[in-house]
Write a protein that holds these residues in place. Structure first.
Motif, PDB file in Angstrom:
ATOM      1  N   CYS A  21      46.133  29.703  23.124  1.00  0.00           N
ATOM      2  CA  CYS A  21      44.924  29.467  23.908  1.00  0.00           C
ATOM      3  C   CYS A  21      45.174  28.258  24.798  1.00  0.00           C
ATOM      4  CB  CYS A  21      43.725  29.151  23.007  1.00  0.00           C
ATOM      5  SG  CYS A  21      43.381  30.412  21.801  1.00  0.00           S
ATOM      6  N   LYS A  24      40.439  24.591  29.083  1.00  0.00           N
ATOM      7  CA  LYS A  24      39.992  24.620  30.465  1.00  0.00           C
ATOM      8  C   LYS A  24      39.135  23.403  30.753  1.00  0.00           C
ATOM      9  CE  LYS A  24      39.875  29.635  30.642  1.00  0.00           C
ATOM     10  NZ  LYS A  24      39.059  30.801  30.914  1.00  0.00           N
ATOM     11  N   ASP A  26      36.716  23.393  33.163  1.00  0.00           N
ATOM     12  CA  ASP A  26      35.369  23.865  33.461  1.00  0.00           C
ATOM     13  C   ASP A  26      34.751  24.503  32.223  1.00  0.00           C
ATOM     14  OD1 ASP A  26      35.664  23.116  36.141  1.00  0.00           O
ATOM     15  OD2 ASP A  26      36.534  25.053  36.659  1.00  0.00           O
ATOM     16  N   THR A  28      33.504  27.279  29.844  1.00  0.00           N
ATOM     17  CA  THR A  28      33.873  28.671  29.614  1.00  0.00           C
ATOM     18  C   THR A  28      32.611  29.519  29.631  1.00  0.00           C
ATOM     19  OG1 THR A  28      33.647  28.535  27.211  1.00  0.00           O
ATOM     20  CG2 THR A  28      35.805  27.937  28.146  1.00  0.00           C
ATOM     21  N   GLU A  29      32.777  30.820  29.718  1.00  0.00           N
ATOM     22  CA  GLU A  29      31.626  31.726  29.679  1.00  0.00           C
ATOM     23  C   GLU A  29      30.879  31.577  28.350  1.00  0.00           C
ATOM     24  OE1 GLU A  29      30.310  33.515  32.187  1.00  0.00           O
ATOM     25  OE2 GLU A  29      31.849  32.467  33.345  1.00  0.00           O
ATOM     26  N   GLU A  31      30.672  28.850  26.466  1.00  0.00           N
ATOM     27  CA  GLU A  31      29.924  27.587  26.504  1.00  0.00           C
ATOM     28  C   GLU A  31      28.650  27.756  27.330  1.00  0.00           C
ATOM     29  OE1 GLU A  31      33.775  24.572  26.191  1.00  0.00           O
ATOM     30  OE2 GLU A  31      33.033  25.206  28.153  1.00  0.00           O
ATOM     31  N   ASP A  52      33.893  24.565  23.556  1.00  0.00           N
ATOM     32  CA  ASP A  52      34.798  25.458  22.851  1.00  0.00           C
ATOM     33  C   ASP A  52      35.946  24.592  22.346  1.00  0.00           C
ATOM     34  OD1 ASP A  52      36.783  27.233  22.069  1.00  0.00           O
ATOM     35  OD2 ASP A  52      36.370  28.632  23.701  1.00  0.00           O
ATOM     36  N   GLY A  56      39.644  27.310  24.211  1.00  0.00           N
ATOM     37  CA  GLY A  56      39.204  28.277  25.214  1.00  0.00           C
ATOM     38  C   GLY A  56      39.135  29.702  24.709  1.00  0.00           C
ATOM     39  N   CYS A  57      39.474  29.924  23.452  1.00  0.00           N
ATOM     40  CA  CYS A  57      39.469  31.275  22.882  1.00  0.00           C
ATOM     41  C   CYS A  57      38.076  31.766  22.494  1.00  0.00           C
ATOM     42  CB  CYS A  57      40.333  31.325  21.628  1.00  0.00           C
ATOM     43  SG  CYS A  57      42.057  31.014  21.935  1.00  0.00           S
ATOM     44  N   GLY A  58      37.149  30.845  22.289  1.00  0.00           N
ATOM     45  CA  GLY A  58      35.812  31.231  21.863  1.00  0.00           C
ATOM     46  C   GLY A  58      35.677  31.424  20.364  1.00  0.00           C
ATOM     47  N   TYR A  61      33.165  26.465  18.163  1.00  0.00           N
ATOM     48  CA  TYR A  61      32.422  25.628  19.100  1.00  0.00           C
ATOM     49  C   TYR A  61      31.830  24.433  18.376  1.00  0.00           C
ATOM     50  CZ  TYR A  61      32.515  29.479  22.438  1.00  0.00           C
ATOM     51  OH  TYR A  61      32.926  30.454  23.305  1.00  0.00           O
TER      52      TYR A  61
END
Length: 105
Positions: A21, A24, A26, A28-29, A31, A52, A56-58, A61
């Motif tokens: 992973c 990022k 910015d 993430t979707e 977040e 996250d 960035g993997c989701g 959190y």
């Protein structure tokens, strides 16, 4: 106010440390979705933050919610309220770290 926490390798799951992973800069979707849900469930919230921490993997959190709805509630009740608000999103997660607070407190 939105503040993103700084990740450190010690908090990342092993899969993120191995490079599967990428972190990022910015939001993430995931977040964005969590922040949106929390703001709708806690309209009096003065702070809602999400990050996250799985790189960035989701998968995991950390969230912070400061809301008047928590006034007079024990910490465990506050966390249950956040869990209930995010019950659909939690289904796709490995873990969730929750911090809550009361404005001015």
């Amino acid at each position: 106010m939105l503040r993103i926490f700084q990740s450190t390798k010690q908090y990342l799951p092993a899969i993120a440390r191995r490079g599967y992973c990428e972190a990022k800069a910015d939001l993430t979707e995931g977040e964005k979705k969590i922040i949106s849900v929390l703001k709708s469930k806690f309209p009096s919230a003065t702070k809602v933050e999400a990050q996250d921490i799985s790189g960035g993997c989701g998968a995991m959190y950390t969230v912070f919610v400061e809301a008047a709805e928590f006034k007079g509630q024990r910490t465990i009740k506050q966390h249950r309220m956040v869990n209930e608000a995010l019950k659909e999103e939690i289904k796709d997660m490995h873990g969730l770290r929750i911090t809550t607070g009361v404005p001015g407190g």
